[in-house]
Design a protein around this motif. Structure first.
Motif, mmCIF file in Angstrom:
data_model
loop_
_atom_site.group_PDB
_atom_site.id
_atom_site.type_symbol
_atom_site.label_atom_id
_atom_site.label_comp_id
_atom_site.label_asym_id
_atom_site.label_seq_id
_atom_site.Cartn_x
_atom_site.Cartn_y
_atom_site.Cartn_z
ATOM 1 N N PRO A 247 5.278 -15.452 2.665
ATOM 2 C CA PRO A 247 4.689 -16.760 2.360
ATOM 3 C C PRO A 247 4.360 -16.842 0.867
ATOM 4 C CG PRO A 247 3.515 -15.630 4.151
ATOM 5 C CD PRO A 247 4.491 -14.663 3.577
ATOM 6 N N PRO A 248 4.335 -18.066 0.286
ATOM 7 C CA PRO A 248 4.046 -18.180 -1.146
ATOM 8 C C PRO A 248 2.704 -17.542 -1.480
ATOM 9 C CG PRO A 248 4.122 -20.349 -0.071
ATOM 10 C CD PRO A 248 4.586 -19.354 0.925
ATOM 11 N N GLY A 249 2.651 -16.842 -2.613
ATOM 12 C CA GLY A 249 1.385 -16.251 -3.056
ATOM 13 C C GLY A 249 1.129 -14.851 -2.513
ATOM 14 N N VAL A 250 1.909 -14.429 -1.532
ATOM 15 C CA VAL A 250 1.712 -13.075 -1.000
ATOM 16 C C VAL A 250 2.575 -12.112 -1.823
ATOM 17 C CG1 VAL A 250 1.998 -11.550 0.994
ATOM 18 C CG2 VAL A 250 1.242 -13.916 1.316
ATOM 19 N N PRO A 251 1.936 -11.104 -2.443
ATOM 20 C CA PRO A 251 2.729 -10.184 -3.284
ATOM 21 C C PRO A 251 3.565 -9.245 -2.410
ATOM 22 C CG PRO A 251 0.445 -9.465 -3.177
ATOM 23 C CD PRO A 251 0.513 -10.746 -2.410
ATOM 24 N N ARG A 252 4.675 -8.782 -2.963
ATOM 25 C CA ARG A 252 5.509 -7.801 -2.249
ATOM 26 C C ARG A 252 4.772 -6.467 -2.195
ATOM 27 N NH1 ARG A 252 9.805 -8.999 -0.432
ATOM 28 N NH2 ARG A 252 11.131 -10.730 -1.032
ATOM 29 N N ARG A 253 5.019 -5.709 -1.134
ATOM 30 C CA ARG A 253 4.360 -4.391 -1.031
ATOM 31 C C ARG A 253 4.838 -3.456 -2.132
ATOM 32 N NH1 ARG A 253 5.081 -2.296 5.033
ATOM 33 N NH2 ARG A 253 4.101 -0.362 4.361
ATOM 34 N N TYR A 254 6.142 -3.518 -2.405
ATOM 35 C CA TYR A 254 6.721 -2.616 -3.409
ATOM 36 C C TYR A 254 7.626 -3.420 -4.328
ATOM 37 C CZ TYR A 254 5.595 0.344 0.599
ATOM 38 O OH TYR A 254 4.964 0.936 1.670
ATOM 39 N N SER A 255 7.570 -3.129 -5.624
ATOM 40 C CA SER A 255 8.421 -3.879 -6.552
ATOM 41 C C SER A 255 9.838 -3.314 -6.583
ATOM 42 C CB SER A 255 7.814 -3.858 -7.953
ATOM 43 O OG SER A 255 7.697 -2.531 -8.398
ATOM 44 N N GLY A 256 10.017 -2.081 -6.135
ATOM 45 C CA GLY A 256 11.359 -1.489 -6.114
ATOM 46 C C GLY A 256 11.275 -0.101 -5.516
ATOM 47 N N ALA A 257 12.393 0.610 -5.557
ATOM 48 C CA ALA A 257 12.462 1.921 -4.899
ATOM 49 C C ALA A 257 11.478 2.924 -5.491
ATOM 50 C CB ALA A 257 13.876 2.468 -4.978
ATOM 51 N N LEU A 258 11.490 3.070 -6.816
ATOM 52 C CA LEU A 258 10.631 4.086 -7.441
ATOM 53 C C LEU A 258 9.163 3.746 -7.250
ATOM 54 C CD1 LEU A 258 12.692 4.865 -10.664
ATOM 55 C CD2 LEU A 258 12.520 6.219 -8.567
ATOM 56 N N ASN A 259 8.859 2.429 -7.338
ATOM 57 C CA ASN A 259 7.494 1.977 -7.109
ATOM 58 C C ASN A 259 7.077 2.285 -5.664
ATOM 59 O OD1 ASN A 259 6.032 -0.757 -5.876
ATOM 60 N ND2 ASN A 259 5.037 0.081 -7.684
ATOM 61 N N ALA A 260 8.026 2.147 -4.720
ATOM 62 C CA ALA A 260 7.718 2.434 -3.314
ATOM 63 C C ALA A 260 7.371 3.912 -3.120
ATOM 64 C CB ALA A 260 8.890 2.045 -2.419
ATOM 65 N N TYR A 261 8.161 4.811 -3.747
ATOM 66 C CA TYR A 261 7.852 6.243 -3.633
ATOM 67 C C TYR A 261 6.425 6.513 -4.114
ATOM 68 C CZ TYR A 261 12.870 7.385 -3.019
ATOM 69 O OH TYR A 261 14.156 7.467 -2.564
ATOM 70 N N SER A 262 6.110 6.008 -5.321
ATOM 71 C CA SER A 262 4.793 6.328 -5.896
ATOM 72 C C SER A 262 3.656 5.661 -5.111
ATOM 73 C CB SER A 262 4.727 5.936 -7.377
ATOM 74 O OG SER A 262 5.030 4.578 -7.535
ATOM 75 N N THR A 263 3.869 4.417 -4.654
ATOM 76 C CA THR A 263 2.829 3.725 -3.883
ATOM 77 C C THR A 263 2.547 4.451 -2.573
ATOM 78 O OG1 THR A 263 3.637 1.633 -4.793
ATOM 79 C CG2 THR A 263 2.142 1.480 -2.919
ATOM 80 N N ILE A 264 3.605 4.875 -1.885
ATOM 81 C CA ILE A 264 3.417 5.568 -0.599
ATOM 82 C C ILE A 264 2.662 6.881 -0.812
ATOM 83 C CG2 ILE A 264 4.622 6.720 1.321
ATOM 84 C CD1 ILE A 264 6.838 4.535 0.986
ATOM 85 N N VAL A 265 3.035 7.626 -1.860
ATOM 86 C CA VAL A 265 2.344 8.892 -2.142
ATOM 87 C C VAL A 265 0.876 8.621 -2.486
ATOM 88 C CG1 VAL A 265 2.191 10.857 -3.735
ATOM 89 C CG2 VAL A 265 4.411 10.142 -2.854
ATOM 90 N N ARG A 266 0.631 7.594 -3.295
ATOM 91 C CA ARG A 266 -0.740 7.282 -3.729
ATOM 92 C C ARG A 266 -1.596 6.807 -2.558
ATOM 93 N NH1 ARG A 266 0.582 3.798 -7.400
ATOM 94 N NH2 ARG A 266 -0.139 1.950 -6.305
ATOM 95 N N GLN A 267 -1.049 5.896 -1.736
ATOM 96 C CA GLN A 267 -1.864 5.294 -0.671
ATOM 97 C C GLN A 267 -1.914 6.147 0.595
ATOM 98 O OE1 GLN A 267 -0.178 1.418 -0.047
ATOM 99 N NE2 GLN A 267 -1.096 0.542 -1.880
ATOM 100 N N GLU A 268 -0.804 6.850 0.885
ATOM 101 C CA GLU A 268 -0.724 7.522 2.184
ATOM 102 C C GLU A 268 -0.584 9.040 2.079
ATOM 103 O OE1 GLU A 268 2.250 5.456 4.650
ATOM 104 O OE2 GLU A 268 2.240 3.871 3.135
ATOM 105 N N GLY A 269 -0.474 9.551 0.838
ATOM 106 C CA GLY A 269 -0.332 10.997 0.654
ATOM 107 C C GLY A 269 1.135 11.421 0.651
#
Length: 303
Positions: free
Chosen positions: A150-172
């Motif tokens: 929906p408009p205004g909702v940010p994406r969880r991950y901006s790309g592949a590398l961002n997804a790796y780092s976000t998952i490690v940061r948020q979930e270990g």
């Protein structure tokens, strides 16, 4: 094999490289079908709202809906981790298959290798390879699962590398190996189904008079491999997609039992045709490419 007195040999590095190239090329060609498959599998039956139409209907319908709502590029979502995965996973599982197969039958084995040994080699290399490549698989599914927001909702991950780092940061760090159990089971089984059946189908075809080791034989064997892989791997695949895309399930068995109870046995073959469309074409492209690319890395050595 070359002339008498010399044999064609390929180093492990050459084998790994040609497998990675072939697997990546096949991935590039077929990932739109894979994205559609992930969306279809994650679309659960809306039990309460019986009147609502499912958003995605059929493989091509899903491809069309995604392209219309999110743009053509959305179909190649997850291609970056997809290629990471094919380079690591494809390179290892296919590259190690011949050496592991030789290891199981022994150095001086002559004649046709028994099917059981081919299956064993496929199970071994599939399990080893996915243990290394699981993080790439998880990121690929997470990126593909994200639909139109929906408009205004940010994406969880901006790309592949961002997804790796976000998952490690948020979930270990361990979270990157989420779903390793079903993933090892699925990839070991599918790998054995693909590689052993390709090997076996090709061996059988070559015994028919008039068939030679050419592109047509590789194409037929590749399609055969894809068909066996889907028949055997589809139930495991449905469970894997659901477990990676949804944390409501406690374990692989829990997911299997709940799906069976709520939706019946046919749920495990959800998306059979699209899955075959994808795996059949993936295998045909991959094996065709592999057989050609291997020639670049092969060298003749005196026997």
């Amino acid at each position: 094999m070359g002339d008498h007195g010399s044999k064609i040999e390929i180093s492990f590095a050459g084998s790994f490289a040609s497998s990675a190239i072939a697997a990546s090329f096949a991935e590039l060609c077929t990932i739109p079908l894979d994205t559609a498959k992930v969306r279809l599998q994650l679309q659960k039956k809306a039990a309460t709202d019986a009147m609502a139409m499912p958003k995605y209907r059929g493989m091509l319908g899903t491809v069309a809906t995604i392209a219309r709502e999110e743009g053509m590029t959305a179909l190649w979502k997850g291609i970056v981790p997809g290629l990471h995965r094919q380079c690591v996973f494809g390179g290892l599982r296919i590259g190690l298959y011949e050496p592991v197969k030789s290891f199981y039958v022994g150095e001086n084995f002559v004649g046709d290798i028994p099917l059981s040994k081919k299956i064993l080699a496929g199970l071994t290399t599939g399990a080893l390879a996915i243990t290394v490549a699981n993080p790439t698989d998880l990121v690929k599914v997470r990126l593909q699962a994200e639909g139109k927001l929906p408009p205004g909702v940010p994406r969880r991950y901006s790309g592949a590398l961002n997804a790796y780092s976000t998952i490690v940061r948020q979930e270990g760090l361990g979270a990157l190996w989420t779903g390793l159990g079903p993933n090892v089971a699925r990839n070991a089984i599918i790998n054995a189904a693909e590689l052993a059946s390709y090997d076996q189908v090709k061996q059988t075809i070559l015994k028919i008079p008039g068939f030679t080791d050419n592109i047509f034989t590789h194409l037929l064997s590749g399609l055969g491999a894809g068909f066996f892989a889907v028949c055997i791997g589809s139930p495991v695949d449905v469970v894997k997609s659901r477990m990676m895309g949804d944390s409501a399930y406690k374990s692989t068995l829990d997911c299997f039992v709940k799906t069976m109870k709520n939706e019946g046995p046919l749920a495990f073959y959800k998306g059979f045709l699209p899955n075959f469309g994808r795996l059949g074409s993936w295998n045909a492209i991959m094996f065709l490419t592999l057989e050609q690319v291997k020639k670049l890395f092969a060298r003749e050595v005196p026997a």
